[in-house]
Design a protein around this motif. Structure first.
Motif, PDB file in Angstrom:
ATOM      1  N   ALA A   1      50.190  26.783  19.185  1.00 45.16           N
ATOM      2  CA  ALA A   1      49.006  26.007  19.408  1.00 45.16           C
ATOM      3  C   ALA A   1      49.100  24.588  19.906  1.00 45.16           C
ATOM      4  CB  ALA A   1      48.418  25.898  17.947  1.00 45.16           C
ATOM      5  N   ASN A   2      49.047  24.570  21.337  1.00 43.90           N
ATOM      6  CA  ASN A   2      49.220  23.323  22.160  1.00 43.90           C
ATOM      7  C   ASN A   2      48.618  22.270  21.671  1.00 43.90           C
ATOM      8  OD1 ASN A   2      49.328  21.863  24.951  1.00 43.90           O
ATOM      9  ND2 ASN A   2      50.750  23.725  25.260  1.00 43.90           N
ATOM     10  N   ASN A   3      49.420  21.091  21.908  1.00 46.82           N
ATOM     11  CA  ASN A   3      48.486  19.658  21.644  1.00 46.82           C
ATOM     12  C   ASN A   3      47.346  19.369  22.445  1.00 46.82           C
ATOM     13  OD1 ASN A   3      48.569  16.406  21.752  1.00 46.82           O
ATOM     14  ND2 ASN A   3      49.130  17.249  19.649  1.00 46.82           N
ATOM     15  N   ILE A   4      47.581  19.890  23.699  1.00 47.07           N
ATOM     16  CA  ILE A   4      46.318  20.018  24.754  1.00 47.07           C
ATOM     17  C   ILE A   4      45.415  21.076  24.451  1.00 47.07           C
ATOM     18  CG2 ILE A   4      45.641  20.003  26.941  1.00 47.07           C
ATOM     19  CD1 ILE A   4      46.885  17.449  26.315  1.00 47.07           C
ATOM     20  N   TYR A   5      44.046  20.685  24.175  1.00 42.54           N
ATOM     21  CA  TYR A   5      42.945  21.644  23.793  1.00 42.54           C
ATOM     22  C   TYR A   5      42.445  22.109  25.283  1.00 42.54           C
ATOM     23  CZ  TYR A   5      38.817  24.095  21.964  1.00 42.54           C
ATOM     24  OH  TYR A   5      38.040  25.141  21.600  1.00 42.54           O
ATOM     25  N   ASN A   6      42.220  23.385  25.488  1.00 45.52           N
ATOM     26  CA  ASN A   6      41.769  23.745  26.903  1.00 45.52           C
ATOM     27  C   ASN A   6      40.140  24.187  26.558  1.00 45.52           C
ATOM     28  OD1 ASN A   6      41.880  26.401  25.857  1.00 45.52           O
ATOM     29  ND2 ASN A   6      43.532  26.678  27.196  1.00 45.52           N
ATOM     30  N   GLY A   7      39.651  24.245  25.350  1.00 42.24           N
ATOM     31  CA  GLY A   7      38.385  24.566  25.240  1.00 42.24           C
ATOM     32  C   GLY A   7      38.169  26.030  24.633  1.00 42.24           C
ATOM     33  N   GLY A   8      39.091  26.880  24.522  1.00 48.21           N
ATOM     34  CA  GLY A   8      38.964  28.414  24.287  1.00 48.21           C
ATOM     35  C   GLY A   8      40.122  28.997  23.775  1.00 48.21           C
ATOM     36  N   ASP A   9      41.369  28.525  24.032  1.00 47.04           N
ATOM     37  CA  ASP A   9      42.314  29.410  23.377  1.00 47.04           C
ATOM     38  C   ASP A   9      43.601  28.448  22.906  1.00 47.04           C
ATOM     39  OD1 ASP A   9      44.245  28.950  25.500  1.00 47.04           O
ATOM     40  OD2 ASP A   9      43.581  30.902  26.615  1.00 47.04           O
ATOM     41  N   PRO A  10      44.639  29.033  22.355  1.00 44.95           N
ATOM     42  CA  PRO A  10      45.758  28.025  21.996  1.00 44.95           C
ATOM     43  C   PRO A  10      46.708  27.514  22.893  1.00 44.95           C
ATOM     44  CG  PRO A  10      45.722  30.039  20.632  1.00 44.95           C
ATOM     45  CD  PRO A  10      44.680  30.462  21.769  1.00 44.95           C
ATOM     46  N   PHE A  11      46.454  27.900  24.328  1.00 43.62           N
ATOM     47  CA  PHE A  11      47.610  27.573  25.145  1.00 43.62           C
ATOM     48  C   PHE A  11      47.568  26.399  26.166  1.00 43.62           C
ATOM     49  CE2 PHE A  11      47.390  32.039  23.769  1.00 43.62           C
ATOM     50  CZ  PHE A  11      48.823  32.190  22.992  1.00 43.62           C
ATOM     51  N   GLY A  12      46.520  25.417  26.006  1.00 43.23           N
ATOM     52  CA  GLY A  12      46.572  24.401  26.649  1.00 43.23           C
ATOM     53  C   GLY A  12      46.262  24.620  28.207  1.00 43.23           C
ATOM     54  N   MET A  13      47.060  23.799  28.987  1.00 46.17           N
ATOM     55  CA  MET A  13      47.160  23.869  30.630  1.00 46.17           C
ATOM     56  C   MET A  13      47.930  25.210  30.929  1.00 46.17           C
ATOM     57  SD  MET A  13      46.998  19.795  31.343  1.00 46.17           S
ATOM     58  CE  MET A  13      48.621  19.592  30.782  1.00 46.17           C
ATOM     59  N   ARG A  14      48.540  25.861  29.785  1.00 44.39           N
ATOM     60  CA  ARG A  14      49.449  26.936  30.405  1.00 44.39           C
ATOM     61  C   ARG A  14      48.434  28.102  31.025  1.00 44.39           C
ATOM     62  NH1 ARG A  14      54.527  27.809  27.571  1.00 44.39           N
ATOM     63  NH2 ARG A  14      55.112  25.571  26.404  1.00 44.39           N
ATOM     64  N   ASN A  15      47.241  28.074  30.263  1.00 41.95           N
ATOM     65  CA  ASN A  15      46.030  29.186  30.977  1.00 41.95           C
ATOM     66  C   ASN A  15      45.427  28.387  32.189  1.00 41.95           C
ATOM     67  OD1 ASN A  15      44.213  30.709  31.173  1.00 41.95           O
ATOM     68  ND2 ASN A  15      43.429  30.946  29.203  1.00 41.95           N
ATOM     69  N   PRO A  16      45.472  29.260  33.390  1.00 44.69           N
ATOM     70  CA  PRO A  16      44.893  28.558  34.528  1.00 44.69           C
ATOM     71  C   PRO A  16      43.402  28.932  34.770  1.00 44.69           C
ATOM     72  CG  PRO A  16      46.060  30.297  35.042  1.00 44.69           C
ATOM     73  CD  PRO A  16      46.585  30.004  33.693  1.00 44.69           C
ATOM     74  N   ASP A  17      43.113  29.871  33.830  1.00 46.32           N
ATOM     75  CA  ASP A  17      41.451  30.189  33.792  1.00 46.32           C
ATOM     76  C   ASP A  17      40.570  29.619  32.888  1.00 46.32           C
ATOM     77  OD1 ASP A  17      41.989  31.824  36.123  1.00 46.32           O
ATOM     78  OD2 ASP A  17      42.935  33.543  34.892  1.00 46.32           O
ATOM     79  N   ALA A  18      41.230  28.867  31.933  1.00 47.76           N
ATOM     80  CA  ALA A  18      40.555  28.299  30.946  1.00 47.76           C
ATOM     81  C   ALA A  18      39.601  27.432  31.156  1.00 47.76           C
ATOM     82  CB  ALA A  18      41.394  27.725  29.674  1.00 47.76           C
ATOM     83  N   LEU A  19      38.007  27.796  31.134  1.00 39.48           N
ATOM     84  CA  LEU A  19      37.124  26.880  31.926  1.00 39.48           C
ATOM     85  C   LEU A  19      35.806  26.925  30.867  1.00 39.48           C
ATOM     86  CD1 LEU A  19      37.359  27.951  35.509  1.00 39.48           C
ATOM     87  CD2 LEU A  19      38.163  25.715  34.591  1.00 39.48           C
ATOM     88  N   VAL A  20      35.220  25.942  30.675  1.00 46.05           N
ATOM     89  CA  VAL A  20      33.789  25.912  30.175  1.00 46.05           C
ATOM     90  C   VAL A  20      32.667  25.539  31.018  1.00 46.05           C
ATOM     91  CG1 VAL A  20      35.099  25.208  27.982  1.00 46.05           C
ATOM     92  CG2 VAL A  20      34.028  23.356  29.342  1.00 46.05           C
ATOM     93  N   TRP A  21      31.660  25.853  30.351  1.00 47.52           N
ATOM     94  CA  TRP A  21      30.146  25.601  31.211  1.00 47.52           C
ATOM     95  C   TRP A  21      29.603  24.082  30.831  1.00 47.52           C
ATOM     96  CZ3 TRP A  21      29.128  28.842  35.102  1.00 47.52           C
ATOM     97  CH2 TRP A  21      29.862  29.959  35.278  1.00 47.52           C
ATOM     98  N   LYS A  22      29.317  23.461  31.914  1.00 47.51           N
ATOM     99  CA  LYS A  22      28.692  22.093  31.720  1.00 47.51           C
ATOM    100  C   LYS A  22      27.611  21.914  32.660  1.00 47.51           C
ATOM    101  CE  LYS A  22      29.486  17.056  31.802  1.00 47.51           C
ATOM    102  NZ  LYS A  22      30.607  16.043  32.164  1.00 47.51           N
TER     103      LYS A  22
END
Length: 668
Positions: A223-244
């Motif tokens: 559970a990464n200290n950086i939150y990517n908006g969708g899963d535990p893996f922070g910036m390790r997940n290149p596809d983690a995006l939210v809609w604005k």
């Protein structure tokens, strides 16, 4: 005995200035005996609660109190689970942990090459005191010879093995296709013809209380200290995006919220195919299920609940808002207010990763397209931040030790002060359980230095992740801990990430120039290392260690006193402090007495902020008169044996929590 310990007299403490000076020491304080029994420690009340900077959080959260209320409702709501029986709280209802005793046994981590057979019991097994410790010794003060060892884990029961088909509506759980389980079926002494039982996690459940002080969460820090908006893996997940919603146009944006490990952690279990979900469910589908529903339907909320009380009053008037309405109150409109629908596919569903690190069970996602609202598409964001904010309120900082450190010299008795001297001195406990947080894995410790170098058990130097240590609980090969990999093939270890030149994925101010250098030829010691837990409320949080292999605090003290159980096997990765200590029986009693002074009575009696709604949860499965497991005719799975706890309001309960298996903490 515990009450006698709390009511004794105490010696005066040294000047507060001396304690403050001690804080300038390295997070791993020297081994030498120190004069002050609590040197290097201070009250947790003096520590600023970590979290995202206010200006960052303000981008997403409109009303923090409303977000906390949403987070508490989601944390305790049984409908979050695919089966409508499993909430986050199902594994965290007892002082932040899980003290169930039936169907809590897992055959191990599941790593390739490890034993996946049951040795101690089997599916639906009920623990008894004589099962612990999992490693038994001829002499409790000597690591060898061993009488016996089982490599099993006291984990937490989750869900039945199944594949997601479609989200549930109303009072129904998700539609899932049952899968024959090759591990959690059968059972010692049962003639059940392969009936599935609920799966059990491969590690013991850590406490959510005071977890906000951890730089990373979960035993392996995933559970990464950086939150990517969708899963535990922070910036390790290149596809983690939210809609604005930007001027009426929906755009995808990347999040990197620092100081938000609890949000990363919160987004893990709801999609885990072991803990809460049928395999293949996405947060978008969970949003479709929950957003139209009213919180905690079928569960009781105390009228004086410190957070949910207003919902109880609205329930009496039949005016309870839906989860959708709660999201609108808590979060900024540009993350939920678009009237346009988004067309999604299986590829979009899989962009947020499951927290499960073992090889995924193959399942077939639907190949069809489906439409979601912006709120449904961003449900992971709302879930993660809301639960993060709720869990951030679960701070136990009013223990006798904290009161003593605040200047109340009568808070600790003579025995506890003797134990404190052992804790900070000859017992070597405060080397890893350091600072006010009582863990070197704390935000303050790790941000001061992420990577550290020290001689390992074999005397040779290596670099490791600060706050993560191999202490010889089980052989390293049984569970690699922070030495494992994330779903994207990256090391969970920050040391190995730096060694591979991937420091840009670590975030939160990681500066290679300021950290311990770790070149390609540098020796690294992270395999079999696990996050150092805080020690508050240990009285209630057994069984202990990542494998749940010790049932009482005395068993834990014996473990450290003999220098671990597998120090010789793990020597290359072993923390250098794991070596025989030589404590007397009186020393051990004193040390246990000190650890009992780390209990917060608000936790004991579930007073605010530790009050909660009612909750029912599976406690194993029903067995018929013949000794055979009963089968649910509609699913073919075992019949759940449900247990319930009542709602508790802000003033708490009249009876206190008990230790695991109701065992005396001083017994072996």
């Amino acid at each position: 005995m515990v009450n006698d310990i709390r009511n004794g007299l105490a010696k005066p403490m040294l000047m507060a200035a001396i304690l403050a000076a001690a804080l300038s020491l390295t997070p791993r304080t020297p081994l030498a005996q120190v004069a002050d029994p609590l040197a290097g420690l201070r009250s947790l009340k003096t520590v600023t609660v970590p979290g995202p900077p206010a200006e960052v959080l303000d981008e997403y959260v409109k009303d923090k109190a409303a977000a906390i209320q949403l987070g508490k409702a989601l944390f305790w709501d049984m409908k979050v689970g695919s089966d409508n029986k499993t909430s986050c709280a199902s594994c965290h209802f007892h002082a932040g942990v899980d003290n169930r005793i039936t169907n809590q046994l897992s055959p191990g981590s599941g790593l390739p090459g490890t034993d996946r057979t049951f040795q101690l019991g089997g599916p639906n097994y009920t623990f008894k005191p004589s099962d612990f410790g999992f490693t038994k010794h001829v002499d409790v003060n000597q690591p060898q010879p061993q009488l016996s060892n089982v490599n099993e884990v006291s984990g937490s029961q989750g869900v039945f093995t199944a594949n997601f088909v479609e989200f549930g509506t109303g009072a129904t759980g998700d539609v899932c296709a049952n899968v024959s389980d090759d591990i959690f079926h059968g059972g010692s002494g049962y003639n059940i013809n392969g009936i599935n039982t609920r799966q059990v996690t491969g590690r013991n459940t850590p406490s959510v209380i005071n977890a906000v002080f951890n730089f990373r969460n979960f035993w392996d820090g995933r559970a990464n200290n950086i939150y990517n908006g969708g899963d535990p893996f922070g910036m390790r997940n290149p596809d983690a995006l939210v809609w604005k919603n930007e001027g009426g146009v929906l755009r995808q944006t990347r999040l990197a919220i620092p100081g938000a490990s609890l949000a990363s952690q919160s987004d893990g279990p709801p999609l885990s195919s072991v803990e809460m979900s049928c395999a293949g469910r996405s947060f978008m589908k969970l949003g479709k299920k929950l957003l139209v529903q009213r919180p905690l339907a079928g569960q009781v909320i105390a009228a004086d609940d410190s957070v949910l009380g207003p919902l109880a009053l609205l329930r009496a008037k039949d005016q309870v808002p839906t989860y959708s309405e709660m999201v609108k109150k808590a979060f900024r409109p540009h993350y939920w207010n678009s009237p346009n629908l988004l067309t999604m596919s299986a590829v979009d569903e899989s962009k947020f990763a499951s927290m499960d690190l073992l090889p995924a069970r193959h399942f077939k996602r639907s190949t069809g397209k489906f439409e979601v609202s912006q709120m449904e598409a961003n449900f992971a964001l709302f879930f993660g931040l809301a639960v993060h904010l709720y869990e951030s309120t679960l701070i136990a900082n009013d223990t006798p030790v904290d009161r003593y450190l605040d200047g109340q010299t009568g808070a600790l008795n003579e025995q506890q002060l003797r134990g404190a001297r052992i804790f900070t001195g000859s017992g070597r406990c405060s080397r890893c359980h350091s600072g006010a947080e009582l863990t070197a894995a704390s935000f303050s410790s790790v941000t001061a230095q992420r990577l550290r170098r020290m001689p390992m058990g074999d005397g040779l130097e290596a670099v490791y992740d600060n706050g993560f240590y191999n202490i010889g609980v089980q052989p390293t090969a049984e569970d690699l801990g922070v030495g494992g990999l994330d779903p994207f093939g990256n090391p969970l270890s920050e040391t190995r990430m730096a060694q591979q030149g991937k420091t840009d994925l670590l975030g939160n101010g990681f500066d290679p120039a300021k950290e311990t250098a770790v070149g390609s030829a540098q020796r690294v010691a992270v395999d079999g290392a696990f996050k150092t837990p805080s020690l508050r409320n240990l009285e209630f949080t057994g069984p202990y260690f990542h494998n749940g292999g010790k049932s009482t605090l005395m068993q834990v003290v014996d473990f450290y006193n003999r220098g671990g159980d597998f120090a010789d096997v793990n020597i290359a990765n072993l923390d250098r402090g794991i070596a025989p200590i030589g404590l007397s029986e009186t020393d051990k009693q004193d040390l246990v007495a000190f650890m009992l002074a780390l209990s917060d009575d608000r936790v004991r009696y579930r007073k605010a902020p530790f009050d909660h709604p009612s909750l029912c949860f599976p406690q194993g499965h029903e067995v018929g008169a013949s000794g055979a497991l009963l089968q649910d005719g509609s699913t073919g799975n075992g019949v759940d044996k449900m247990e319930c706890i009542g709602a508790v309001g802000a003033r708490g309960a009249s009876s206190g929590l008990k230790p695991f298996l109701n065992l005396d903490p001083f017994q072996r």
